[in-house]
Design a protein around this motif. Structure first.
Motif, mmCIF file in Angstrom:
data_model
loop_
_atom_site.group_PDB
_atom_site.id
_atom_site.type_symbol
_atom_site.label_atom_id
_atom_site.label_comp_id
_atom_site.label_asym_id
_atom_site.label_seq_id
_atom_site.Cartn_x
_atom_site.Cartn_y
_atom_site.Cartn_z
ATOM 1 N N SER A 108 -59.457 27.414 36.750
ATOM 2 C CA SER A 108 -58.816 28.356 37.820
ATOM 3 C C SER A 108 -58.988 29.767 37.504
ATOM 4 O O SER A 108 -59.494 30.043 36.591
ATOM 5 N N ASP A 109 -58.332 30.339 38.496
ATOM 6 C CA ASP A 109 -58.160 31.656 38.435
ATOM 7 C C ASP A 109 -57.081 32.439 39.174
ATOM 8 O O ASP A 109 -56.694 31.557 40.222
ATOM 9 N N GLY A 110 -56.550 33.551 38.935
ATOM 10 C CA GLY A 110 -55.394 33.979 39.549
ATOM 11 C C GLY A 110 -54.120 33.729 39.056
ATOM 12 O O GLY A 110 -53.871 33.241 37.918
ATOM 13 N N ASP A 143 -62.850 37.933 47.787
ATOM 14 C CA ASP A 143 -62.038 38.999 47.343
ATOM 15 C C ASP A 143 -61.671 40.054 48.723
ATOM 16 O O ASP A 143 -60.640 40.395 48.866
ATOM 17 N N ARG A 151 -53.836 39.860 49.964
ATOM 18 C CA ARG A 151 -53.785 39.076 48.914
ATOM 19 C C ARG A 151 -54.878 39.613 47.686
ATOM 20 O O ARG A 151 -55.922 40.154 48.136
ATOM 21 N N ASP A 152 -54.561 39.318 46.312
ATOM 22 C CA ASP A 152 -55.444 39.763 45.357
ATOM 23 C C ASP A 152 -55.482 38.931 44.393
ATOM 24 O O ASP A 152 -54.336 38.689 43.794
ATOM 25 N N ARG A 153 -56.491 38.470 43.732
ATOM 26 C CA ARG A 153 -56.235 37.310 42.719
ATOM 27 C C ARG A 153 -55.699 37.917 41.322
ATOM 28 O O ARG A 153 -55.274 37.322 40.443
ATOM 29 N N SER A 154 -56.015 39.440 41.289
ATOM 30 C CA SER A 154 -55.368 39.982 40.140
ATOM 31 C C SER A 154 -53.820 40.335 40.211
ATOM 32 O O SER A 154 -53.106 41.044 39.197
ATOM 33 N N GLY A 161 -50.413 37.757 45.208
ATOM 34 C CA GLY A 161 -51.336 37.138 44.319
ATOM 35 C C GLY A 161 -52.112 35.771 44.936
ATOM 36 O O GLY A 161 -51.568 35.485 46.046
ATOM 37 N N VAL A 162 -52.769 35.172 44.370
ATOM 38 C CA VAL A 162 -53.437 33.916 44.726
ATOM 39 C C VAL A 162 -53.873 33.095 43.816
ATOM 40 O O VAL A 162 -54.215 33.898 42.657
ATOM 41 N N TYR A 163 -53.974 31.940 43.927
ATOM 42 C CA TYR A 163 -54.310 30.776 42.648
ATOM 43 C C TYR A 163 -55.775 29.967 43.209
ATOM 44 O O TYR A 163 -55.384 29.574 44.491
ATOM 45 N N ILE A 164 -56.669 30.234 42.688
ATOM 46 C CA ILE A 164 -57.897 29.624 43.016
ATOM 47 C C ILE A 164 -58.530 28.162 41.967
ATOM 48 O O ILE A 164 -58.370 28.696 40.769
#
Length: 269
Positions: A108-110, A143, A151-154, A161-164
């Motif tokens: 995952s990321d975010g 992005d 929204r921004d994964r960081s 935020g966002v979760y991927i």
């Protein structure tokens, strides 16, 4: 002349070319008007080779093995009480052959507590190398798409935020599409991943994510832009960023899907 000496053969060929030879002929003239030889009679049904009974058992055996691996994945996923435990369970699962050829598990990321969770298809070369989803050209486009809806994964806040994650945590060879058996095998982990993250909305990018979670054989073009539920969570499907890079005509539809997603997040915030 030695017919087995490569140098002698090449010398003979060069000599013939110098003489003006431009076509090879056989020792016997060919009659182009002669009728073709009769074909061999078709093999009768009774003479056809019969399928060995052991071969007939292969398909059911493979189905049984796959069912057992899916059940094993379901049990491992069900015992995970946290995202960290789920990651460990996936890392220890050897049922999916993709694991053997992958460099890294792409989990995952975010921000795990983000209200928006994105599910993609499978890691590519860049993702496999870095161990994170959507970090190549598709990730750069994603992005920009997320930035367009705030929204921004960081971002470490649930709203910004966002979760991927992906359907598959390991890269398929040569970036091929995920197989049905592979998606079915990893689906228990994906469902548990969604349940543990507990987002407000899901964005499913591409056919693999949409078909796995919607349980449909219809394509993304027919199913995009429609709200459904996955485990009690509102979900909308759209084109994968890689598809947008290949065909810019889909960008208008993807933008409409993003606006629908933003509206729902803003309304239910």
């Amino acid at each position: 002349m030695d017919n087995t000496d490569p140098e002698a053969l090449l010398a003979a060929l060069a000599w013939q070319v110098e003489l003006g030879v431009d076509a090879a002929v056989g020792d016997v003239p060919v009659d182009r008007y002669a009728a073709p030889p009769p074909s061999e009679p078709a093999t009768r049904q009774a003479d056809a080779p019969r399928l060995d009974t052991s071969q007939r058992r292969h398909a059911p055996k493979q189905d049984d093995d796959h069912a057992q691996l899916v059940e094993q994945a379901r049990q491992l996923a069900g015992r995970a009480a946290t995202l960290a435990e789920l990651r460990s369970a996936m890392a220890g699962f050897d049922g999916c052959i993709l694991k053997q050829g992958a460099r890294n598990l792409v989990f995952s990321d975010g921000h795990p507590a983000a209200r928006l969770m994105i599910v993609g298809e499978a890691p590519g070369k860049d993702e496999d190398r870095e161990g994170k989803p959507f970090v190549g050209r598709s990730g750069q486009l994603l992005d920009r798409m997320l930035a367009a809806i705030g929204r921004d994964r960081s971002d470490d806040s649930p709203n910004g935020g966002v979760y991927i994650t992906n359907v598959l945590p390991w890269r398929p060879p040569a970036n091929r599409d995920p197989g049905k058996d592979e998606m079915a095998m990893m689906k228990p982990f994906l469902l548990r991943h969604i349940a543990l993250a507990a987002p407000d909305c899901l964005l499913l990018l591409g056919n693999a994510a949409m078909k796995t979670l919607y349980e449909t054989d219809r394509g993304i073009t027919a199913m995009r832009g429609q709200w459904r539920e996955v485990g009690g969570i509102a979900a909308i499907a759209s084109f994968h960023p890689a598809a947008l890079l290949r065909n810019g005509l889909h960008k208008r539809s993807a933008w409409q899907d993003l606006q629908m997603l933003k509206s729902r997040l803003d309304t239910h915030g």
